[in-house]
Design a protein around this motif. Structure first.
Motif, short mmCIF file in Angstrom:
data_model
loop_
_atom_site.label_atom_id
_atom_site.label_comp_id
_atom_site.label_asym_id
_atom_site.label_seq_id
_atom_site.Cartn_x
_atom_site.Cartn_y
_atom_site.Cartn_z
N GLN A 69 -23.76 -70.96 -13.00
CA GLN A 69 -25.03 -70.40 -12.54
C GLN A 69 -24.80 -69.10 -11.78
O GLN A 69 -25.52 -68.12 -11.99
CB GLN A 69 -25.74 -71.39 -11.61
N GLU A 70 -23.83 -69.10 -10.91
CA GLU A 70 -23.55 -67.89 -10.13
C GLU A 70 -23.05 -66.76 -11.04
O GLU A 70 -23.40 -65.60 -10.84
CB GLU A 70 -22.54 -68.17 -9.02
N MET A 71 -22.26 -67.11 -12.05
CA MET A 71 -21.79 -66.10 -13.00
C MET A 71 -22.97 -65.47 -13.74
O MET A 71 -23.00 -64.26 -13.97
CB MET A 71 -20.81 -66.70 -14.01
N ARG A 72 -23.94 -66.29 -14.11
CA ARG A 72 -25.14 -65.76 -14.77
C ARG A 72 -25.90 -64.80 -13.86
O ARG A 72 -26.39 -63.76 -14.30
CB ARG A 72 -26.05 -66.90 -15.22
N ALA A 73 -26.00 -65.17 -12.58
CA ALA A 73 -26.68 -64.31 -11.61
C ALA A 73 -25.93 -62.98 -11.48
O ALA A 73 -26.55 -61.91 -11.41
CB ALA A 73 -26.78 -65.00 -10.26
N LEU A 74 -24.60 -63.05 -11.46
CA LEU A 74 -23.81 -61.83 -11.37
C LEU A 74 -23.98 -60.95 -12.61
O LEU A 74 -24.02 -59.72 -12.51
CB LEU A 74 -22.33 -62.16 -11.17
N LEU A 75 -24.11 -61.59 -13.76
CA LEU A 75 -24.33 -60.83 -14.99
C LEU A 75 -25.66 -60.09 -14.94
O LEU A 75 -25.74 -58.91 -15.30
CB LEU A 75 -24.27 -61.76 -16.21
N LYS A 76 -26.70 -60.76 -14.46
CA LYS A 76 -28.01 -60.11 -14.32
C LYS A 76 -27.93 -58.94 -13.35
O LYS A 76 -28.47 -57.87 -13.60
CB LYS A 76 -29.06 -61.12 -13.83
N ARG A 77 -27.22 -59.16 -12.24
CA ARG A 77 -27.07 -58.08 -11.25
C ARG A 77 -26.31 -56.90 -11.84
O ARG A 77 -26.69 -55.74 -11.63
CB ARG A 77 -26.34 -58.61 -10.02
N SER A 78 -25.26 -57.19 -12.61
CA SER A 78 -24.47 -56.10 -13.19
C SER A 78 -25.30 -55.31 -14.21
O SER A 78 -25.14 -54.10 -14.34
CB SER A 78 -23.18 -56.61 -13.81
N ARG A 79 -26.19 -55.99 -14.92
CA ARG A 79 -27.07 -55.29 -15.86
C ARG A 79 -28.00 -54.32 -15.13
O ARG A 79 -28.22 -53.20 -15.58
CB ARG A 79 -27.90 -56.30 -16.66
N CYS A 80 -28.53 -54.78 -13.99
CA CYS A 80 -29.40 -53.90 -13.19
C CYS A 80 -28.64 -52.67 -12.71
O CYS A 80 -29.15 -51.55 -12.76
CB CYS A 80 -29.97 -54.66 -11.99
N ILE A 81 -27.42 -52.89 -12.24
CA ILE A 81 -26.60 -51.77 -11.77
C ILE A 81 -26.29 -50.82 -12.93
O ILE A 81 -26.34 -49.59 -12.78
CB ILE A 81 -25.30 -52.27 -11.10
N HIS A 82 -26.00 -51.39 -14.10
CA HIS A 82 -25.71 -50.57 -15.27
C HIS A 82 -26.92 -49.69 -15.63
O HIS A 82 -26.78 -48.50 -15.90
CB HIS A 82 -25.32 -51.46 -16.46
N ILE A 83 -28.10 -50.29 -15.59
CA ILE A 83 -29.32 -49.53 -15.88
C ILE A 83 -29.51 -48.43 -14.84
O ILE A 83 -29.80 -47.27 -15.18
CB ILE A 83 -30.54 -50.47 -15.94
N ALA A 84 -29.34 -48.78 -13.56
CA ALA A 84 -29.51 -47.79 -12.50
C ALA A 84 -28.49 -46.66 -12.64
O ALA A 84 -28.83 -45.48 -12.46
CB ALA A 84 -29.35 -48.46 -11.13
N PHE A 85 -27.26 -47.02 -12.98
CA PHE A 85 -26.21 -46.02 -13.15
C PHE A 85 -26.55 -45.08 -14.31
O PHE A 85 -26.47 -43.85 -14.18
CB PHE A 85 -24.87 -46.73 -13.42
N SER A 86 -26.95 -45.66 -15.43
CA SER A 86 -27.28 -44.86 -16.61
C SER A 86 -28.44 -43.92 -16.33
O SER A 86 -28.41 -42.73 -16.68
CB SER A 86 -27.62 -45.76 -17.79
N MET A 87 -29.48 -44.44 -15.68
CA MET A 87 -30.65 -43.61 -15.38
C MET A 87 -30.30 -42.51 -14.38
O MET A 87 -30.81 -41.39 -14.48
CB MET A 87 -31.79 -44.48 -14.87
N SER A 88 -29.43 -42.81 -13.44
CA SER A 88 -29.02 -41.80 -12.46
C SER A 88 -28.24 -40.67 -13.12
O SER A 88 -28.46 -39.49 -12.82
CB SER A 88 -28.16 -42.43 -11.36
N VAL A 89 -27.33 -41.03 -14.00
CA VAL A 89 -26.55 -40.00 -14.71
C VAL A 89 -27.46 -39.16 -15.58
O VAL A 89 -27.35 -37.92 -15.61
CB VAL A 89 -25.40 -40.65 -15.52
#
Length: 155
Positions: A69-89
């Motif tokens: 469950q925690e790994m799934r939560a981390l995956l969701k969080r990493s997706r959000c960071i990836h989106i934020a990173f991509s949009m920032s660049v």
């Protein structure tokens, strides 16, 4: 006293440089934001590696479920960071385009006002999206803490 064409061009170029300074400061802010995102992603990655080792070593089904469950939560969080990173660049690239277009517009006397404005608006919309994505990641992290996935032993 009459100004020569070269003097007028230099003065006009000075104004273009002054106009281009504001977007350059924006690039500095975006770079700082990318640093924040990189740090958050590094923390998520470190936690995921630790959980992966625990998952591989665990034979207990209840612990396996909790860690998954925690790994799934981390995956969701990493997706959000990836989106934020991509949009920032992408936002930074749009800001760079604004600076280039300002100079090109001046050098070749092309009417690029609408193009420059559109690029700047796109940069701001992308930056807004990046901030919203970071907010979503922070909310996911907070929700994980509230569910007791991270601070189970604190009572």
């Amino acid at each position: 006293m009459e100004l020569t064409s070269d003097v007028v061009n230099i003065l006009t170029m000075a104004k273009v440089i002054q106009t281009a300074v504001a977007p350059v400061f924006l690039l500095t802010g975006i770079a700082a934001f990318l640093g924040v995102l990189s740090n958050r992603l590094a923390r998520i990655t470190d936690r995921a590696r630790l959980l992966d080792r625990k998952l591989n070593a665990s034979l207990e089904e209840a612990l396996h479920f909790t860690l998954t469950q925690e790994m799934r939560a981390l995956l969701k969080r990493s997706r959000c960071i990836h989106i934020a990173f991509s949009m920032s660049v992408l936002s930074a690239l749009m800001v760079c385009a604004v600076v280039v277009l300002l100079f090109v517009s001046h050098l070749y006397t092309w009417p690029l006002g609408i193009t420059v404005s559109s690029c700047f608006i796109a940069a701001m919309l992308l930056l807004i999206g990046a901030f919203v994505s970071l907010l979503a990641e922070v909310m996911l992290a907070t929700r994980s803490m509230r569910r007791g996935m991270i601070f189970k032993d604190i009572g």
